[in-house]
Each structure stands twice: as structure tokens, then as C-alpha cells.
Design a protein around this motif. Sequence first.
Motif, mmCIF file in Angstrom:
data_model
loop_
_atom_site.group_PDB
_atom_site.id
_atom_site.type_symbol
_atom_site.label_atom_id
_atom_site.label_comp_id
_atom_site.label_asym_id
_atom_site.label_seq_id
_atom_site.Cartn_x
_atom_site.Cartn_y
_atom_site.Cartn_z
ATOM 1 N N SER A 1 0.834 -1.208 0.000
ATOM 2 C CA SER A 1 0.000 0.000 0.000
ATOM 3 C C SER A 1 0.862 1.248 0.000
ATOM 4 C CB SER A 1 -0.911 0.006 1.234
ATOM 5 O OG SER A 1 -0.133 0.085 2.414
ATOM 6 N N GLY A 2 0.289 2.345 -0.444
ATOM 7 C CA GLY A 2 0.988 3.614 -0.417
ATOM 8 C C GLY A 2 0.971 4.206 0.973
ATOM 9 N N PRO A 3 1.497 5.414 1.105
ATOM 10 C CA PRO A 3 1.546 6.050 2.429
ATOM 11 C C PRO A 3 0.149 6.354 2.944
ATOM 12 C CG PRO A 3 2.155 7.609 0.699
ATOM 13 C CD PRO A 3 2.060 6.269 0.055
ATOM 14 N N PRO A 4 -0.045 6.308 4.248
ATOM 15 C CA PRO A 4 -1.362 6.609 4.810
ATOM 16 C C PRO A 4 -1.664 8.100 4.700
ATOM 17 C CG PRO A 4 0.249 6.332 6.560
ATOM 18 C CD PRO A 4 0.958 5.994 5.286
ATOM 19 N N PRO A 5 -2.960 8.475 4.770
ATOM 20 C CA PRO A 5 -3.292 9.910 4.783
ATOM 21 C C PRO A 5 -2.640 10.567 5.994
ATOM 22 C CG PRO A 5 -5.190 8.577 5.389
ATOM 23 C CD PRO A 5 -4.153 7.626 4.900
ATOM 24 N N TYR A 6 -1.854 11.593 5.762
ATOM 25 C CA TYR A 6 -0.968 12.091 6.811
ATOM 26 C C TYR A 6 -1.131 13.595 6.993
ATOM 27 C CZ TYR A 6 3.140 11.159 9.754
ATOM 28 O OH TYR A 6 3.977 10.963 10.820
ATOM 29 N N ARG A 7 -0.894 14.047 8.229
ATOM 30 C CA ARG A 7 -0.852 15.476 8.539
ATOM 31 C C ARG A 7 0.121 15.672 9.691
ATOM 32 N NH1 ARG A 7 -3.329 17.093 13.114
ATOM 33 N NH2 ARG A 7 -3.043 19.201 12.304
ATOM 34 N N LEU A 8 0.609 16.886 9.844
ATOM 35 C CA LEU A 8 1.547 17.162 10.924
ATOM 36 C C LEU A 8 0.821 17.106 12.267
ATOM 37 C CD1 LEU A 8 3.653 20.086 9.418
ATOM 38 C CD2 LEU A 8 4.301 17.685 9.670
ATOM 39 N N PRO A 9 1.458 16.545 13.298
ATOM 40 C CA PRO A 9 0.775 16.405 14.590
ATOM 41 C C PRO A 9 0.668 17.691 15.396
ATOM 42 C CG PRO A 9 2.990 15.517 14.723
ATOM 43 C CD PRO A 9 2.767 15.889 13.290
ATOM 44 N N VAL A 10 1.451 18.714 15.057
ATOM 45 C CA VAL A 10 1.423 19.970 15.814
ATOM 46 C C VAL A 10 1.337 21.142 14.850
ATOM 47 C CG1 VAL A 10 2.682 19.092 17.818
ATOM 48 C CG2 VAL A 10 3.959 20.054 15.882
ATOM 49 N N ILE B 1 8.243 13.565 4.723
ATOM 50 C CA ILE B 1 6.856 13.890 5.058
ATOM 51 C C ILE B 1 6.327 15.048 4.221
ATOM 52 C CG2 ILE B 1 5.329 14.539 6.973
ATOM 53 C CD1 ILE B 1 7.353 13.406 8.891
ATOM 54 N N VAL B 2 7.238 15.892 3.738
ATOM 55 C CA VAL B 2 6.825 17.143 3.087
ATOM 56 C C VAL B 2 5.793 16.918 1.976
ATOM 57 C CG1 VAL B 2 7.641 19.065 1.670
ATOM 58 C CG2 VAL B 2 8.894 18.420 3.723
ATOM 59 N N PRO B 3 6.005 15.988 1.021
ATOM 60 C CA PRO B 3 4.985 15.810 -0.027
ATOM 61 C C PRO B 3 3.642 15.326 0.508
ATOM 62 C CG PRO B 3 7.080 14.797 -0.660
ATOM 63 C CD PRO B 3 7.169 15.110 0.797
ATOM 64 N N LEU B 4 3.656 14.626 1.651
ATOM 65 C CA LEU B 4 2.423 14.060 2.182
ATOM 66 C C LEU B 4 1.533 15.111 2.849
ATOM 67 C CD1 LEU B 4 3.811 10.786 3.819
ATOM 68 C CD2 LEU B 4 3.009 11.155 1.475
ATOM 69 N N VAL B 5 2.150 16.169 3.354
ATOM 70 C CA VAL B 5 1.378 17.184 4.082
ATOM 71 C C VAL B 5 1.245 18.485 3.300
ATOM 72 C CG1 VAL B 5 1.955 16.206 6.317
ATOM 73 C CG2 VAL B 5 3.436 17.961 5.339
ATOM 74 N N GLY B 6 1.740 18.510 2.066
ATOM 75 C CA GLY B 6 1.552 19.686 1.229
ATOM 76 C C GLY B 6 2.456 20.850 1.543
#
Length: 412
Positions: free
Chosen positions: A288-297, A405-410
Motif C-alpha cells: 500500500s501507499g503512504p497513509p493519509p498524513y498530517r503534521l501532529p502539531v 513527510i513534506v509531499p504528504l502534508v503539502g
Amino acid sequence: MKRSIITGIALAGIAALVATRLPAADDAAIILPGTAGTTLAQEQKALRDARRQSVEAADRSVRLERQAGMARDEAEQAGRRAAAMAARIQQAEADVQAAQARIAIIARMQRAQAARLAARQEPVVRLTAALQMMSRRPLALALVQPGSISDAVHMRAVLGQVLPVIEQRTAGLRAELDRSRAIRATAQQAADALTNSRRALTDRQAALRQLETQKRVAARDYRANAGLESERALALGEKARDIVDLMDQLEVASDLRDRLAQLSGPMLRPARPDRAGAPAPDRETLDSGPPPYRLPVVGQLVTGMGEVNDGGVRSRGLTLVTQAGAQAVAPTAGRIAFAGPYRGYGQILIIDHGQGWTTLITGLHRVTAQVGETVRQGDPVGLTAAQGRPTVTIELRRNGRPVDIVPLVGLG
């Protein structure tokens, strides 16, 4: 002789009026702690980022409140409401950050305005001083001295040329004073916005504490074995050589747990064994690809992945500076694999997302999630230090390898 003196005084006043020297800006006038040395472009970017984070957090809060209303049981409803309140807290944190950036920009405008105002005031003051020196000459002495009348006529002609310039400059000075008053009013509005955002943040933090208490009460039976899992995780932490080794060991345990979960259960004996076919082969888990991600803080990015810090260590994730006491949430769904202090990293959190994906969060002051607990994206999991400007580092790994992480969180 006297004519040349008077003419010199008048010319000095005119020269003062056309002077354009600006006094140097005072760097210490920046009123926000920790913003000295920033540029206007950096402050404007910080303002845009904070406003974007506020809007995103508000949208998450609305979505989570909607999920809470559709929850099937009390525990799920309490969890979704706590996550919605955590999003509202992060919205208030972003509003505080935006207000601070706005105040920094306004402080810069005030310094530039003070410089312009001083530049316009200085020649007017010098000319006023020259005219006052001339006014101290007694009128009777001017009438009896030879050449006084011709000098007065000459002075009137000179002043006739100077007065339009004086009127123009004083009109500009009045405009600058009006601009200064407008900036001062804007500064007051920004200060009021900062106060209101901090008050809202305090209220929402208190509300979240109550919701977390309700959440723990509602889920007490579900997490009855959390203490045992926490002891196992702490034991792994004591045996691990470093934080990377700790994550590797937790990933091995996670892989074993996933394989056990995928094992098929016992098969019933068919009624006609002679007609039973061979069992279907086990399906391999798709990559599977990366999970839907966002920064925690919510915070400002200070170190990117691959950058070398002051200690000469290359970063394996992102480091953000947050508000004091900032709320940390789960970046995506998963299971808490480790929660607690670890060797100079402060309170750390390791979340197992399954299929080899894990998140490491370091630099927390307090962890509110428990080992073995299943979290959904946005669930509150911890807090940063209540003083200073805390830094939080986030690492995402896939099968032991760091992932950007940068591409995952925009942020790219």
C-alpha cells in the motif's frame, strides 16, 4: 554683511527642508521575543502559514464534530469529540501564531514610519529655530540701523519663496502623523486579537481535559490490558541501543502481530471430505501507499529532512517550533507502540500504522495516549512544554527507512 547673514539663514532653512537623511531603524524595537533578525518576507510567510493552518484546523473540527454525532457508542463519541476539541485548540494556536506574526509586521511598519516622521520633522524644527533666532532681534533696532529696511524687503522676498515649501512639507508631515495614528490603531487591533486568541486557547484546553476524562471512563474496559503492554514497551526501550534500534524492535513486533492476525482460523470438517477441494492460498498483502498524513502539531518549520543541525547530525524528519503547551495529535490512524521518556528525547511517542509504517514524535512534555491504544487521525496524544518555544520532531518510517513527510502534508 547683514543681508548675507539673513540670506544664509534662510538658505540654511531651505536646505534643511530638502534634506532626506533617514535615521537608522532600531532592531531592538521588535516587540515579539525570538523574532529579531527576521525579514519582512519571513514574517509575511509566517502569517500566511498560520492563517492556512487555522483554516485547516477549523475544517477538521467541523468534520470531527460531524463524526461524533454519527458515533455508534459512547466511547467512540467521546473520542471524536475530544479530537474535535483538539482541532479547535490547534486552530486557536494558529490564530495566536498569526497574531504574533502580524504584530511583528506592524512593529516593522512602526519603525519605518518613525524614521519617515523624524526625517520630515527635522528640517521643520531647524527652520523654526532659525526663524526664532531672527525674531529675537528688537524691532526698534531694525528701524534705526542702516540698511535694515532694505534687508527686511529682501527677507520678505526670500520668505515668499520659502513659505510654499514650508506649507508643502508641513502638509506632508500632517499626512505622516495621520498614517502613524492609523498604524497605531492597527497595532491595537492586532494586540486585541492576540489576547482573544489566547483566551480562547485556554478555554478550549480546559474543555479538552474534561472530554479526555469522559473518554477514559467510557473506554476503561476496552483498555484493561494497557498496563501490561506499556510494561513490555518500556522493557524494549531499556534493551534498545538507541532510538533507531527501539523503532526497529517495535517494527519487528508489529510485523509478527500482523502475520498472526492474518492467519486463517481452524477449518470445519466438510460433510463430504471426498468432494472438498484444496484450501485457497493465503493472499499476500498488497504494497500500500503512504497513509493519509498530517503534521501532529501547529508550528513553524525550522529543520527539514536531510538538513544538518548544529550538532552535525543529519535530520531524518521535520522539526517544528510550537507555541508553549501546544497540542499534539495523531498524524494518522494507528496503534500506540511506545509512549514515555527516552534518553534525552523528552517524552516520545511511536505510533504503528501497520504494513511497515511507523511515526516517531519526540520533544513532547507530556504524553496522554497509552501503549496499546488505537488512535484515529486527529486524536489528542500529548502536549509540548508549557514554557519557552518548544521544538517537536516528527519522523515517518517505512520498513525502517525514513520517508520524506513534506509531499504528504503539502509543504512542498
